[in-house]
Scaffold this motif. Sequence first.
Motif, PDB file in Angstrom:
ATOM      1  N   ALA A  85       1.082  -1.085  -0.104  1.00 49.41           N
ATOM      2  CA  ALA A  85       0.151  -0.045  -0.110  1.00 49.41           C
ATOM      3  C   ALA A  85       1.150   0.590   0.139  1.00 49.41           C
ATOM      4  CB  ALA A  85      -0.914  -0.025   1.508  1.00 49.41           C
ATOM      5  N   TRP A  86       1.859   1.322   0.821  1.00 48.11           N
ATOM      6  CA  TRP A  86       2.995   2.058   0.342  1.00 48.11           C
ATOM      7  C   TRP A  86       3.966   2.058  -0.923  1.00 48.11           C
ATOM      8  CZ3 TRP A  86       8.660   2.373   1.055  1.00 48.11           C
ATOM      9  CH2 TRP A  86       9.196   2.861   1.222  1.00 48.11           C
ATOM     10  N   VAL A  87       3.864   1.384  -0.940  1.00 51.57           N
ATOM     11  CA  VAL A  87       4.524   1.736  -2.264  1.00 51.57           C
ATOM     12  C   VAL A  87       3.825   2.145  -3.415  1.00 51.57           C
ATOM     13  CG1 VAL A  87       5.358   0.129  -4.359  1.00 51.57           C
ATOM     14  CG2 VAL A  87       6.666  -0.403  -1.735  1.00 51.57           C
ATOM     15  N   VAL A  88       2.477   1.793  -3.601  1.00 43.95           N
ATOM     16  CA  VAL A  88       1.317   2.133  -4.718  1.00 43.95           C
ATOM     17  C   VAL A  88       1.185   3.666  -4.386  1.00 43.95           C
ATOM     18  CG1 VAL A  88      -1.043   1.795  -4.971  1.00 43.95           C
ATOM     19  CG2 VAL A  88       0.451  -0.066  -4.718  1.00 43.95           C
ATOM     20  N   GLU A  89       1.112   4.097  -2.716  1.00 46.37           N
ATOM     21  CA  GLU A  89       0.741   5.531  -2.522  1.00 46.37           C
ATOM     22  C   GLU A  89       2.089   6.376  -3.198  1.00 46.37           C
ATOM     23  OE1 GLU A  89      -0.886   8.672  -1.360  1.00 46.37           O
ATOM     24  OE2 GLU A  89      -1.670   7.334  -1.936  1.00 46.37           O
ATOM     25  N   LEU A 156      11.738  -1.589  -6.692  1.00 42.82           N
ATOM     26  CA  LEU A 156      11.863  -0.288  -7.738  1.00 42.82           C
ATOM     27  C   LEU A 156      11.413   0.204  -8.818  1.00 42.82           C
ATOM     28  CD1 LEU A 156      12.810   3.315  -6.826  1.00 42.82           C
ATOM     29  CD2 LEU A 156      14.856   2.688  -7.817  1.00 42.82           C
ATOM     30  N   LEU A 157      12.311  -1.364  -9.597  1.00 43.23           N
ATOM     31  CA  LEU A 157      12.191  -1.151 -10.635  1.00 43.23           C
ATOM     32  C   LEU A 157      10.071  -1.040 -11.365  1.00 43.23           C
ATOM     33  CD1 LEU A 157      14.934  -3.830 -12.355  1.00 43.23           C
ATOM     34  CD2 LEU A 157      14.449  -0.670 -12.561  1.00 43.23           C
ATOM     35  N   SER A 161       8.733   1.462 -13.747  1.00 42.99           N
ATOM     36  CA  SER A 161       7.817   1.110 -14.551  1.00 42.99           C
ATOM     37  C   SER A 161       6.574   1.908 -15.326  1.00 42.99           C
ATOM     38  CB  SER A 161       8.105   0.418 -15.459  1.00 42.99           C
ATOM     39  OG  SER A 161       8.019  -1.071 -14.136  1.00 42.99           O
ATOM     40  N   THR A 162       5.484   1.190 -13.867  1.00 46.29           N
ATOM     41  CA  THR A 162       4.319   2.039 -13.837  1.00 46.29           C
ATOM     42  C   THR A 162       3.874   2.986 -14.099  1.00 46.29           C
ATOM     43  OG1 THR A 162       4.485  -0.471 -12.848  1.00 46.29           O
ATOM     44  CG2 THR A 162       2.520   1.275 -12.949  1.00 46.29           C
ATOM     45  N   VAL A 163       4.974   4.021 -12.512  1.00 46.66           N
ATOM     46  CA  VAL A 163       5.208   5.248 -12.540  1.00 46.66           C
ATOM     47  C   VAL A 163       4.920   5.710 -14.184  1.00 46.66           C
ATOM     48  CG1 VAL A 163       5.740   7.339 -12.040  1.00 46.66           C
ATOM     49  CG2 VAL A 163       4.999   5.315 -10.711  1.00 46.66           C
TER      50      VAL A 163
END
Length: 192
Positions: A85-89, A156-157, A161-163
Motif C-alpha cells: 500500500a505504501w509503495v502504491v501510494e 523499484l523497477l 516503470s509503472t509510473v
Amino acid sequence: MSSRNDEPRSVDDAILDAAAELIVQLGVQRTQLAEIARRAGVSRPTVYRRWPDVRAVIGALLTRELSATREQAHLAGDDREAFVAWVVEVAVRLRDHAVLGALLHSDSDTLFEYVVDRLGTSQRGMLDALRTAIRRGQAHGSIRSGEPTELAAMVLLIAQSTVQSHRMVAQLLPEQAWRRELSTALNGYLAP
C-alpha cells in the motif's frame, strides 16, 4: 513542490522552488538560470555557487522532490500489505507530481538521465527505504526470503516503470484498476 509553511525557506529552497515553477510553466528547454535566479530573488552568482548549470539545479530539484514525496507517504505497518500500500501510494504521488510530469512532457531526456540512466541520490534513498521495509516484512513473515537489496531493486523497477508508462495505458487501466494491478504485481512478487 516542497511546502515549508512553518519555517523560512533557505536560499537553496528558494532557488529550487523557482526552478520547479519555471519547469512546470515553461518546460525544461525554456528554463534559464538567469530566470531561476530572478524568481528566487537571488543573483546569478548565488545560484552558480551552488550549482554549475540548469541541469545540476534540476538534479537537485529531483532529489528534493522525490525524497519529500517518499517521506509524505506513511508506511502503516510491518506486513506485506502495508508495504505494498505504501509503495502504491508513493507511486501515485510521483505519477501525479507536477514537476515530474512537466519533465516527462517537456524533456524526457533529462528525466531519463536522472531517473533511468543512473542510480542517483534519490533512487538510493528510495532503495534504502524499500530495503528497510522489506527487512521488516521478512521479519514479520509476510515478505518472502531473499536478499533485501535485490528485492528492493526489483520493487523499484516495477513501480518506476509503472509510473513512467501510466499515460500510455491510462485508457486501458483507469485509476482504480491501475492501483489494483500494481498492488497485485507487488504482492505476487513479494509473497512467501
